[in-house]
Scaffold this motif. Structure first.
Motif, mmCIF file in Angstrom:
data_model
loop_
_atom_site.group_PDB
_atom_site.id
_atom_site.type_symbol
_atom_site.label_atom_id
_atom_site.label_comp_id
_atom_site.label_asym_id
_atom_site.label_seq_id
_atom_site.Cartn_x
_atom_site.Cartn_y
_atom_site.Cartn_z
ATOM 1 N N LEU A 67 0.832 -1.210 0.000
ATOM 2 C CA LEU A 67 0.000 0.000 0.000
ATOM 3 C C LEU A 67 0.867 1.261 0.000
ATOM 4 O O LEU A 67 0.579 2.229 -0.722
ATOM 5 N N GLU A 68 1.949 1.238 0.781
ATOM 6 C CA GLU A 68 2.864 2.397 0.795
ATOM 7 C C GLU A 68 3.402 2.680 -0.603
ATOM 8 O O GLU A 68 3.479 3.827 -1.031
ATOM 9 N N VAL A 69 3.779 1.619 -1.303
ATOM 10 C CA VAL A 69 4.332 1.783 -2.654
ATOM 11 C C VAL A 69 3.244 2.272 -3.619
ATOM 12 O O VAL A 69 3.465 3.195 -4.403
ATOM 13 N N GLN A 70 2.062 1.661 -3.559
ATOM 14 C CA GLN A 70 0.976 2.081 -4.452
ATOM 15 C C GLN A 70 0.633 3.557 -4.254
ATOM 16 O O GLN A 70 0.424 4.296 -5.218
ATOM 17 N N ASN A 71 0.586 3.973 -2.990
ATOM 18 C CA ASN A 71 0.304 5.389 -2.694
ATOM 19 C C ASN A 71 1.401 6.297 -3.235
ATOM 20 O O ASN A 71 1.125 7.352 -3.812
ATOM 21 N N ALA A 72 2.665 5.869 -3.041
ATOM 22 C CA ALA A 72 3.795 6.685 -3.514
ATOM 23 C C ALA A 72 3.777 6.794 -5.043
ATOM 24 O O ALA A 72 4.027 7.870 -5.598
ATOM 25 N N ILE A 73 3.435 5.696 -5.725
ATOM 26 C CA ILE A 73 3.347 5.733 -7.198
ATOM 27 C C ILE A 73 2.320 6.788 -7.615
ATOM 28 O O ILE A 73 2.568 7.609 -8.501
ATOM 29 N N LYS A 74 1.151 6.780 -6.942
ATOM 30 C CA LYS A 74 0.088 7.766 -7.264
ATOM 31 C C LYS A 74 0.585 9.191 -7.076
ATOM 32 O O LYS A 74 0.376 10.061 -7.926
ATOM 33 N N VAL A 75 1.250 9.443 -5.950
ATOM 34 C CA VAL A 75 1.714 10.810 -5.663
ATOM 35 C C VAL A 75 2.728 11.265 -6.708
ATOM 36 O O VAL A 75 2.646 12.381 -7.218
ATOM 37 N N TYR A 76 3.689 10.390 -7.047
ATOM 38 C CA TYR A 76 4.714 10.794 -8.014
ATOM 39 C C TYR A 76 4.125 10.989 -9.421
ATOM 40 O O TYR A 76 4.618 11.799 -10.189
ATOM 41 N N GLU A 77 3.047 10.263 -9.728
ATOM 42 C CA GLU A 77 2.397 10.475 -11.026
ATOM 43 C C GLU A 77 1.713 11.842 -11.078
ATOM 44 O O GLU A 77 1.537 12.430 -12.138
ATOM 45 N N LEU A 78 1.297 12.335 -9.915
ATOM 46 C CA LEU A 78 0.589 13.628 -9.854
ATOM 47 C C LEU A 78 1.522 14.798 -9.551
ATOM 48 O O LEU A 78 1.056 15.924 -9.346
ATOM 49 N N LEU A 79 2.823 14.525 -9.516
ATOM 50 C CA LEU A 79 3.788 15.527 -9.063
ATOM 51 C C LEU A 79 3.592 16.896 -9.725
ATOM 52 O O LEU A 79 3.676 17.932 -9.070
ATOM 53 N N ASN A 80 3.332 16.892 -11.026
ATOM 54 C CA ASN A 80 3.189 18.165 -11.741
ATOM 55 C C ASN A 80 1.900 18.917 -11.421
ATOM 56 O O ASN A 80 1.721 20.052 -11.825
ATOM 57 N N LYS A 81 0.990 18.239 -10.739
ATOM 58 C CA LYS A 81 -0.308 18.877 -10.429
ATOM 59 C C LYS A 81 -0.252 19.653 -9.109
ATOM 60 O O LYS A 81 -1.120 20.442 -8.806
ATOM 61 N N PHE A 82 0.772 19.389 -8.281
ATOM 62 C CA PHE A 82 0.848 20.067 -6.976
ATOM 63 C C PHE A 82 1.594 21.394 -7.088
ATOM 64 O O PHE A 82 2.583 21.485 -7.800
ATOM 65 N N ASN A 83 1.102 22.390 -6.361
ATOM 66 C CA ASN A 83 1.811 23.667 -6.284
ATOM 67 C C ASN A 83 2.624 23.662 -4.981
ATOM 68 O O ASN A 83 2.053 23.634 -3.900
ATOM 69 N N PRO A 84 3.962 23.693 -5.078
ATOM 70 C CA PRO A 84 4.783 23.549 -3.868
ATOM 71 C C PRO A 84 4.643 24.715 -2.899
ATOM 72 O O PRO A 84 5.087 24.636 -1.769
ATOM 73 N N PHE A 85 4.019 25.808 -3.356
ATOM 74 C CA PHE A 85 3.904 26.990 -2.495
ATOM 75 C C PHE A 85 2.559 27.048 -1.765
ATOM 76 O O PHE A 85 2.236 28.039 -1.131
ATOM 77 N N GLN A 86 1.757 25.982 -1.890
ATOM 78 C CA GLN A 86 0.436 25.965 -1.240
ATOM 79 C C GLN A 86 0.373 24.878 -0.187
ATOM 80 O O GLN A 86 0.564 23.701 -0.496
ATOM 81 N N LEU A 87 0.069 25.277 1.040
ATOM 82 C CA LEU A 87 -0.050 24.323 2.143
ATOM 83 C C LEU A 87 -1.134 23.284 1.857
ATOM 84 O O LEU A 87 -0.974 22.097 2.154
ATOM 85 N N LYS A 88 -2.239 23.724 1.227
ATOM 86 C CA LYS A 88 -3.333 22.762 0.985
ATOM 87 C C LYS A 88 -2.905 21.676 -0.008
ATOM 88 O O LYS A 88 -3.372 20.538 0.066
ATOM 89 N N ASP A 89 -1.979 22.001 -0.920
ATOM 90 C CA ASP A 89 -1.471 20.984 -1.849
ATOM 91 C C ASP A 89 -0.589 19.974 -1.111
ATOM 92 O O ASP A 89 -0.604 18.788 -1.414
ATOM 93 N N LEU A 90 0.171 20.458 -0.133
ATOM 94 C CA LEU A 90 0.997 19.562 0.679
ATOM 95 C C LEU A 90 0.089 18.604 1.462
ATOM 96 O O LEU A 90 0.355 17.405 1.537
ATOM 97 N N GLU A 91 -1.010 19.135 1.993
ATOM 98 C CA GLU A 91 -1.950 18.285 2.750
ATOM 99 C C GLU A 91 -2.591 17.245 1.822
ATOM 100 O O GLU A 91 -2.754 16.084 2.188
ATOM 101 N N LYS A 92 -2.899 17.683 0.596
ATOM 102 C CA LYS A 92 -3.509 16.771 -0.386
ATOM 103 C C LYS A 92 -2.537 15.635 -0.736
ATOM 104 O O LYS A 92 -2.909 14.465 -0.806
#
Length: 323
Positions: A84-109
């Motif tokens: 599950l940890e790996v599956q979740n990490a794969i999802k996050v890295y696939e969405l990497l370009n969708k997150f704005n690093p300057f927004q706290l709510k994106d970090l929470e997401k």
């Protein structure tokens, strides 16, 4: 007494300036040799290395081969939590370009996706107190739960508004994030992920650079530098450590990538540069100075056949345009 917002404490040392200069030089070399978007196969390999290394630091047992199998939707026999940890990490890295690093709510997401099914309050900043225990001793007492929200807002303010170089700010953020320990679990992997995301904004190559692999290889140094920075009350030792790691990973990319790019890689790189402008074979060859005229012709013919390029005119007057 009202505490004014303070910039996180650190000193720009001569060592830091020398490292920043070397990193900038390496990035120049990478851009000049078109390595800022490594070949497709290497990008996939590097992402697997990144996921495997970041999770192994946290005790995950899956190998690169098992992670590759999960990416290809194959069955893997391993502890359910590790999968599950790996599956979740794969999802996050696939969405990497969708997150704005300057927004706290994106970090929470991102944290919510990363820790989904692993902890109850994924994506929620902690409100309770925590201490980080290594072995039998308490390594670090994190700030109290009531302070977390304010500290994280201040940290994002610094990230958005401070004029320091992105290279330095990304390291400061990583250290301060680990110090605040804003979530009940998953802080290590989130700190490393977010530093990558901050760097990517200015240097696209970081999306495909397995910085985590080197952190894993120097894991005890990584924790020692976090702890040294805690004791000194500033992030200078950690900044120096992380900049060395970044420099080594850029070096590694330059050494491993003396391999030539393939047709498809060159075409995609050129599309990013030229956009919708029309161009000739000569323009294409000026961009890739180490290819011959027949190779350039083959590349362009392939792109026309793949319906990526429109072709106008004949012989010397031939022009191309991306669709």
């Amino acid at each position: 007494m009202i505490l004014s917002k303070m910039k996180p404490p650190y000193t720009i040392t001569e060592n830091i300036l020398a490292l920043v200069a070397s990193i900038s030089e390496k990035i120049g070399e990478i851009n000049a040799t078109h390595l800022y978007r490594p070949a497709t196969e290497l990008r996939k390999k590097n992402r697997i290395k990144t996921i495997q290394s970041s999770l192994e630091i946290e005790g995950n047992t899956l190998t690169e081969e098992q992670i590759t199998a999960l990416l290809e939707n194959k069955r893997v026999i391993a502890p359910q939590k590790d999968i599950l940890e790996v599956q979740n990490a794969i999802k996050v890295y696939e969405l990497l370009n969708k997150f704005n690093p300057f927004q706290l709510k994106d970090l929470e997401k991102a944290h919510e996706i990363l820790m989904s099914g692993l902890i109850d309050n994924a994506g929620k900043l902690r409100t309770t107190n925590v201490g980080i225990v290594k072995g039998s001793k308490v390594e670090h007492i994190a700030p109290s739960g009531t302070m977390v929200n304010g500290l994280m807002k201040d940290l994002f303010d610094y990230l958005k508004k401070d004029n320091d170089l992105v290279l330095i700010k990304s390291c400061v953020f990583h250290y301060e994030f680990e110090f605040i320990h804003p979530f009940l679990d998953g802080n290590g992997r989130m700190g490393r992920l977010w530093q990558t995301l901050i760097l990517m904004q200015q240097y696209p190559v970081f999306e495909f650079l397995p910085v985590e692999l080197l952190i894993k290889e120097k894991q005890s140094d990584y924790y020692n530098k976090l702890s040294e920075s805690d004791k000194k009350g500033n992030s200078t030792p950690f900044i120096e450590f992380m900049l060395k790691i970044i420099l080594e990973s850029l070096d590694g990319l330059l050494q491993s990538q003396s391999v030539t790019l393939h047709t498809e890689d060159r075409i995609h790189l050129f599309k990013e540069k030229i956009g919708k402008n029309t161009f000739s074979r000569k323009d294409y060859m000026q961009h890739f100075k180490n290819i011959s005229a027949p190779t350039a012709s083959r590349d362009l013919k392939w792109a026309v056949e793949q319906n990526l390029l429109a072709k106008f005119g004949e012989l010397r007057l031939t022009e191309y345009q991306f669709k």
